[in-house]
Design a protein around this motif. Structure first.
Motif: not given
Length: 71
Positions: A29, A32, A54-57, A61-62, A64
């Motif tokens: 990946r 982040q 937070h960011y989530r996969w 892609h990441w 938001w």
């Protein structure tokens, strides 16, 4: 004897093929990204607390996930 060694070799080759076919290599990946700066709005009522974004996969892609109030 020759038939047994042939059967044994074929069985071993089949077993190896079956085991290796289940191997999956996932690409790495990307790192982040830095968190986004959020302006925290006023609480909707007393007793609520803010959960920051937070960011989530998302598979490739990441993405938001914005912050929100939890009561």
């Amino acid at each position: 004897m020759k038939i047994q060694s042939t059967i044994r070799a074929a069985s071993l080759a089949g077993l190896c093929a079956a085991l290796l076919s289940a191997c999956v290599v996932e690409p790495g990946r990307p790192p982040q990204p830095a968190p986004l700066v959020e302006v925290v709005p006023a609480a909707p009522a007393p007793g609520y607390h803010w959960v920051k974004g937070h960011y989530r996969w998302e598979g490739n892609h990441w993405a938001w996930v914005p912050g929100h109030w939890v009561g």
